[in-house]
Design a protein around this motif. Structure first.
Motif, PDB file in Angstrom:
ATOM      1  N   ASP A 162       0.818  -1.208   0.000  1.00 16.12           N
ATOM      2  CA  ASP A 162       0.000   0.000   0.000  1.00 16.12           C
ATOM      3  C   ASP A 162       0.853   1.259   0.000  1.00 16.12           C
ATOM      4  OD1 ASP A 162      -2.930   0.868   0.271  1.00 16.12           O
ATOM      5  OD2 ASP A 162      -1.973   2.026   1.867  1.00 16.12           O
ATOM      6  N   CYS A 166       0.690   4.363  -2.712  1.00 14.95           N
ATOM      7  CA  CYS A 166       0.554   5.781  -2.348  1.00 14.95           C
ATOM      8  C   CYS A 166       1.645   6.620  -3.000  1.00 14.95           C
ATOM      9  CB  CYS A 166       0.606   5.937  -0.833  1.00 14.95           C
ATOM     10  SG  CYS A 166      -0.839   5.291   0.032  1.00 14.95           S
ATOM     11  N   ALA A 216      -4.624  -0.462  -7.842  1.00 13.65           N
ATOM     12  CA  ALA A 216      -4.293  -0.023  -6.490  1.00 13.65           C
ATOM     13  C   ALA A 216      -3.907   1.446  -6.448  1.00 13.65           C
ATOM     14  CB  ALA A 216      -3.155  -0.881  -5.924  1.00 13.65           C
ATOM     15  N   LYS A 220      -6.380   5.455  -5.271  1.00 21.46           N
ATOM     16  CA  LYS A 220      -5.828   6.419  -4.320  1.00 21.46           C
ATOM     17  C   LYS A 220      -6.004   7.860  -4.786  1.00 21.46           C
ATOM     18  CE  LYS A 220      -3.781   3.315  -1.580  1.00 21.46           C
ATOM     19  NZ  LYS A 220      -4.220   3.104  -0.177  1.00 21.46           N
ATOM     20  N   ALA A 237      -4.194   0.844   4.892  1.00 20.11           N
ATOM     21  CA  ALA A 237      -4.078   2.298   4.807  1.00 20.11           C
ATOM     22  C   ALA A 237      -3.372   2.851   6.031  1.00 20.11           C
ATOM     23  CB  ALA A 237      -5.448   2.942   4.630  1.00 20.11           C
TER      24      ALA A 237
END
Length: 311
Positions: A162, A166, A216, A220, A237
């Motif tokens: 994750d 990001c 993914a 975001k 997250a």
């Protein structure tokens, strides 16, 4: 954000990028997607993108020359603010929307490439496997503001998570170069800004892996999901697994929704959700807790779990 892919099977993207949140992101103007066919940068009648490996062995290796030529063309057009595949439907692969540039039709004849001189630093050198002395010549393309952040998918890459999603979501322009067959000529990795691995297993192609990463990353982006904080409560997250979710009916075949979720007490709901995330992570993925910032209340709750379970 602009996302482009370079592969030998661009049609694979049509269903994934034309449905659900990926389609919505494009309809909202948040995402612009183009899938390019590597064969458009070949120069033989069979449109060959692979060849037998030096030294022998099973399988075929993807040739580096078409990859370099495609990259340079995509990069130069992007830096020139020419929209790649602008006439193409956002839900379809940009088949042939970008072809070999007039200045780049003899990739194999160049002593060095604007992308980085072909041979100086392959994947092993970038990962520190082959020693620290490899030198990569400065890339003309890297100086261009329009250069896409370029990603290869390979088992040797950084494990995708994750946090990586990001980081990529902060980029304006991503280019995924997807391997197939036995692998990619090592020299092509000089183009990579990052090499990513999904995990310790093998897929048929890089297209499949890139779809996972793209999904993914795109979710975001602000405005893609329905709620502003839609991605903030998801698993990973905050380093934890997500808490359980329920919807109507409140009782289904004797299985009831936890009473706290029906209470209307938002403070109590927040505490319950935090504790559920902690417990689920503690039981199923305890390794994740090492990277989570815990409050005193979190530690006290985890201690009660340890006491109950006798750990």
């Amino acid at each position: 954000m602009i996302i482009e892919t370079l592969s030998t099977f661009p049609d694979m993207y049509a269903s994934v990028m034309g449905a659900s949140m990926m389609r919505i992101a494009q309809e909202k103007g948040i995402l612009e997607f183009h899938a390019h066919d590597l064969r458009d940068w070949t120069h033989d009648r069979h449109r060959t993108t692979d060849d037998e490996p030096y030294g022998g062995g099973d399988g075929l290796v993807m040739k580096c020359a078409p990859i370099f030529e495609a990259y340079e063309d995509i990069c130069s057009r992007a830096s020139g603010q020419q929209l790649i595949g602008s006439k193409q439907s956002p839900f379809q692969p940009a088949m042939g929307s970008v072809g070999p540039g007039d200045a780049h039709k003899a990739s194999s004849a160049r002593a060095k490439s604007p992308s980085g001189a072909f041979v100086r630093a392959g994947l092993s050198e970038r990962l520190g496997v082959a020693g620290p002395n490899a030198v990569q010549e400065e890339s003309t393309c890297n100086k261009n503001a329009g250069k896409p952040y370029t990603i290869f998918l390979a088992p040797q890459g950084r494990r995708f998570d994750d946090a990586a999603a990001c980081e990529l979501a902060k980029q304006d322009h991503l280019l995924f170069i997807c391997g197939h067959y036995e692998g990619i000529d090592e020299r092509a990795y000089t183009l990579a800004d990052q090499v990513i691995s999904l995990g310790d297993y093998v897929l048929t192609s890089g297209e499949l892996a890139s779809m996972v990463v793209i999904d993914a990353v795109v979710r975001k982006l602000p405005g893609v999901l329905g709620a502003e904080t839609g991605a903030l409560g998801e698993s990973f997250a905050d380093g934890l697994l997500e808490y359980p979710q329920y919807t109507r009916p409140a009782n289904f075949n004797g299985m009831e929704v936890p009473p706290v979720l029906l209470s209307g007490n938002h403070g109590a709901v927040d505490v319950w959700r935090r504790q559920q995330s902690l417990e689920r992570t503690w039981r199923l993925r305890p390794d994740l807790l090492e990277g989570v910032t815990l409050t005193d209340a979190d530690r006290a709750f985890l201690q009660t779990l340890s006491t109950v379970d006798g750990r």
